[in-house]
Scaffold this active site. Structure first.
Site, PDB file in Angstrom:
ATOM      1  N   ASN A 109       0.820  -1.203   0.000  1.00 39.52           N
ATOM      2  CA  ASN A 109       0.000   0.000   0.000  1.00 39.52           C
ATOM      3  C   ASN A 109       0.861   1.264   0.000  1.00 39.52           C
ATOM      4  O   ASN A 109       1.930   1.296   0.598  1.00 39.52           O
ATOM      5  CB  ASN A 109      -0.953   0.005   1.209  1.00 39.52           C
ATOM      6  CG  ASN A 109      -1.868  -1.212   1.206  1.00 39.52           C
ATOM      7  OD1 ASN A 109      -2.100  -1.829   0.151  1.00 39.52           O
ATOM      8  ND2 ASN A 109      -2.365  -1.599   2.368  1.00 39.52           N
ATOM      9  N   HIS A 126       5.697  -0.953  -2.926  1.00 38.39           N
ATOM     10  CA  HIS A 126       5.156  -0.300  -4.132  1.00 38.39           C
ATOM     11  C   HIS A 126       5.211   1.212  -4.027  1.00 38.39           C
ATOM     12  O   HIS A 126       4.491   1.922  -4.711  1.00 38.39           O
ATOM     13  CB  HIS A 126       3.731  -0.793  -4.408  1.00 38.39           C
ATOM     14  CG  HIS A 126       3.714  -2.189  -4.951  1.00 38.39           C
ATOM     15  ND1 HIS A 126       2.578  -2.966  -4.961  1.00 38.39           N
ATOM     16  CD2 HIS A 126       4.697  -2.959  -5.469  1.00 38.39           C
ATOM     17  CE1 HIS A 126       2.869  -4.157  -5.498  1.00 38.39           C
ATOM     18  NE2 HIS A 126       4.155  -4.180  -5.799  1.00 38.39           N
ATOM     19  N   CYS A 157      15.412  18.046 -15.620  1.00 39.00           N
ATOM     20  CA  CYS A 157      15.432  17.668 -17.038  1.00 39.00           C
ATOM     21  C   CYS A 157      14.189  18.123 -17.805  1.00 39.00           C
ATOM     22  O   CYS A 157      14.094  17.968 -19.029  1.00 39.00           O
ATOM     23  CB  CYS A 157      15.579  16.148 -17.194  1.00 39.00           C
ATOM     24  SG  CYS A 157      14.086  15.210 -16.771  1.00 39.00           S
ATOM     25  N   SER A 196      -4.724  -9.895  -2.908  1.00 33.83           N
ATOM     26  CA  SER A 196      -5.129 -10.939  -3.868  1.00 33.83           C
ATOM     27  C   SER A 196      -3.914 -11.702  -4.384  1.00 33.83           C
ATOM     28  O   SER A 196      -4.033 -12.654  -5.148  1.00 33.83           O
ATOM     29  CB  SER A 196      -5.840 -10.288  -5.059  1.00 33.83           C
ATOM     30  OG  SER A 196      -4.926  -9.433  -5.747  1.00 33.83           O
ATOM     31  N   ASN A 220      -8.606 -12.147   5.145  1.00 33.13           N
ATOM     32  CA  ASN A 220      -9.164 -11.637   3.893  1.00 33.13           C
ATOM     33  C   ASN A 220     -10.674 -11.808   3.947  1.00 33.13           C
ATOM     34  O   ASN A 220     -11.164 -12.808   4.467  1.00 33.13           O
ATOM     35  CB  ASN A 220      -8.571 -12.442   2.719  1.00 33.13           C
ATOM     36  CG  ASN A 220      -8.742 -11.743   1.388  1.00 33.13           C
ATOM     37  OD1 ASN A 220      -9.868 -11.394   1.020  1.00 33.13           O
ATOM     38  ND2 ASN A 220      -7.660 -11.526   0.659  1.00 33.13           N
TER      39      ASN A 220
HETATM   40  N1  APR Z   1     -10.240  -6.852   4.857  1.00 35.80           N
HETATM   41  C1  APR Z   1      -9.430  -7.825   4.363  1.00 35.80           C
HETATM   42  N2  APR Z   1      -9.327  -8.116   3.046  1.00 35.80           N
HETATM   43  C2  APR Z   1     -10.078  -7.385   2.203  1.00 35.80           C
HETATM   44  C3  APR Z   1     -10.949  -6.361   2.639  1.00 35.80           C
HETATM   45  C4  APR Z   1     -11.015  -6.112   4.030  1.00 35.80           C
HETATM   46  N3  APR Z   1     -11.822  -5.171   4.551  1.00 35.80           N
HETATM   47  N4  APR Z   1     -11.556  -5.814   1.541  1.00 35.80           N
HETATM   48  C5  APR Z   1     -11.060  -6.467   0.473  1.00 35.80           C
HETATM   49  N5  APR Z   1     -10.184  -7.413   0.858  1.00 35.80           N
HETATM   50  C6  APR Z   1      -9.375  -8.310   0.033  1.00 35.80           C
HETATM   51  C7  APR Z   1      -9.967  -8.725  -1.283  1.00 35.80           C
HETATM   52  O1  APR Z   1     -10.718  -9.925  -1.134  1.00 35.80           O
HETATM   53  C8  APR Z   1      -8.705  -8.979  -2.113  1.00 35.80           C
HETATM   54  O2  APR Z   1      -8.261 -10.316  -1.944  1.00 35.80           O
HETATM   55  O3  APR Z   1      -8.198  -7.588  -0.286  1.00 35.80           O
HETATM   56  C9  APR Z   1      -7.671  -8.035  -1.526  1.00 35.80           C
HETATM   57  C10 APR Z   1      -7.373  -6.819  -2.384  1.00 35.80           C
HETATM   58  O4  APR Z   1      -6.791  -7.279  -3.588  1.00 35.80           O
HETATM   59  P1  APR Z   1      -6.331  -6.219  -4.687  1.00 35.80           P
HETATM   60  O5  APR Z   1      -7.420  -5.243  -4.907  1.00 35.80           O
HETATM   61  O6  APR Z   1      -5.770  -7.008  -5.851  1.00 35.80           O
HETATM   62  O7  APR Z   1      -5.139  -5.410  -3.968  1.00 35.80           O
HETATM   63  P2  APR Z   1      -3.650  -5.884  -3.757  1.00 35.80           P
HETATM   64  O8  APR Z   1      -3.553  -7.367  -3.530  1.00 35.80           O
HETATM   65  O9  APR Z   1      -3.054  -5.014  -2.731  1.00 35.80           O
HETATM   66  O10 APR Z   1      -2.976  -5.532  -5.178  1.00 35.80           O
HETATM   67  C11 APR Z   1      -1.582  -5.704  -5.271  1.00 35.80           C
HETATM   68  O11 APR Z   1      -1.620  -4.634  -7.425  1.00 35.80           O
HETATM   69  O12 APR Z   1      -2.485  -3.033  -8.781  1.00 35.80           O
HETATM   70  C12 APR Z   1      -1.393  -3.365  -8.026  1.00 35.80           C
HETATM   71  O13 APR Z   1       0.129  -1.857  -7.075  1.00 35.80           O
HETATM   72  C13 APR Z   1      -1.158  -2.387  -6.916  1.00 35.80           C
HETATM   73  O14 APR Z   1      -0.208  -2.836  -4.737  1.00 35.80           O
HETATM   74  C14 APR Z   1      -1.227  -3.209  -5.648  1.00 35.80           C
HETATM   75  C15 APR Z   1      -1.016  -4.629  -6.155  1.00 35.80           C
END
Ligand code: APR
Length: 254
Positions: A109, A126, A157, A196, A220
């Site tokens: 994050n 990230h 630049c 994810s 999750n």
């Molecule tokens: N508590 C716990 N888990 C949650 C919650 C919550 N309140 N809300 C959503 N989730 C879960 C979702 O089920 C999902 O598995 O959090 C996950 C979010 O997944 P993504 O949206 O893919 O985010 P992330 O895994 O951080 O993405 C990784 O991808 O796009 C790039 O740079 C970006 O750092 C990011 C990376």
């Protein structure tokens, strides 16, 4: 029914016992960690990538071709972050570290909420939205603020600058992945929270921990991304589950 009752108590107790006896725990967090702070994640139904498809708005190719378009997404993202506060999940991880029972937080994050909750030496694999960075000549201005409009030119630049958040096709901050891998390789428990596991190389960190013999606890709302033998899955929101887990683990640790 209380929040605790809704959670699978066996899994929560199992995870708390593992955390209470851990000597080298680390946390690895993703966007789900901050959803209860009002920041949408990326890939869920209301995720950021539904509004701003990443291949159009979040790659270095897109930034080189049309920085103003990528800045539309960047400003939308930074706008949401500015109103966000750490949630009880961030605070629980910071407390666990203060109690000496969590080594570090590794986060995907860019919102800075772990740091604001009091976590120390957080590894932001990230990047972050602190300051501006020039991808062309690598100038970094940590004091620069995000302009309300336009594309900020690099003072050295003249090319387009951006916040030091890592876009697709861009390298990770120097040293961040190496430090994260070292921690994953040395941990005996990894809390994998709200991710994810869709983006490499950081998505390989839980497997590195498993190869080192660590216990994995996945928090999750839709667990199961890991599908690894022995992973303890806690289904629920990070802001709900982490305080319960950490409170119980500290009780057991005495
Ligand atoms: N508590 C716990 N888990 C949650 C919650 C919550 N309140 N809300 C959503 N989730 C879960 C979702 O089920 C999902 O598995 O959090 C996950 C979010 O997944 P993504 O949206 O893919 O985010 P992330 O895994 O951080 O993405 C990784 O991808 O796009 C790039 O740079 C970006 O750092 C990011 C990376």
């Amino acid at each position: 029914m209380s929040r605790r009752r809704e959670l699978c108590l066996d899994s929560l107790e199992q995870a708390a016992q593992a955390l209470a006896t851990s000597r080298a725990a680390v946390a690895f967090t993703g966007a789900g960690m901050s959803v209860e702070s009002g920041i949408p994640d990326f890939r869920s139904a209301h995720g950021l990538w539904r509004t701003y498809p990443p291949d159009e708005y979040a790659t270095m190719s897109a930034f080189s071709a049309d920085p103003a378009k990528v800045w539309v997404m960047l400003r939308a993202m930074v706008g949401v972050l500015s109103a966000a506060e750490p949630n009880p999940g961030h605070q629980a991880l910071a407390q666990l570290q203060r109690m000496g029972r969590l080594r570090r937080v590794i986060t995907q994050n860019i919102d800075g909420l772990h740091r604001r909750a009091g976590s120390v030496d957080t590894i932001e694999v990230h990047g972050s939205t602190t300051g501006l960075h020039c991808p062309s000549c690598t100038l970094r201005d940590k004091r620069a603020s995000i302009p309300t409009r336009g594309v900020p030119p690099c003072p050295r630049c003249g090319r387009a600058m951006k916040p030091p958040v890592v876009l697709f096709e861009e390298g990770l901050p120097p040293g961040a992945m190496g430090e994260a891998m070292r921690l994953a390789d040395a941990c005996d428990l990894m809390l994998v929270v709200g991710t994810s596991l869709a983006v490499y190389p950081v998505a390989s960190l839980p497997d590195l921990a498993i190869r080192a013999g660590a216990t994995i606890v996945e928090v999750n709302t839709e667990p199961g991304h890991l599908r690894r033998e022995g992973a303890i899955e806690l289904a629920g929101g990070a802001a709900q589950v982490l305080p319960l887990l950490i409170e119980r683990a500290l009780e057991l640790a005495g």
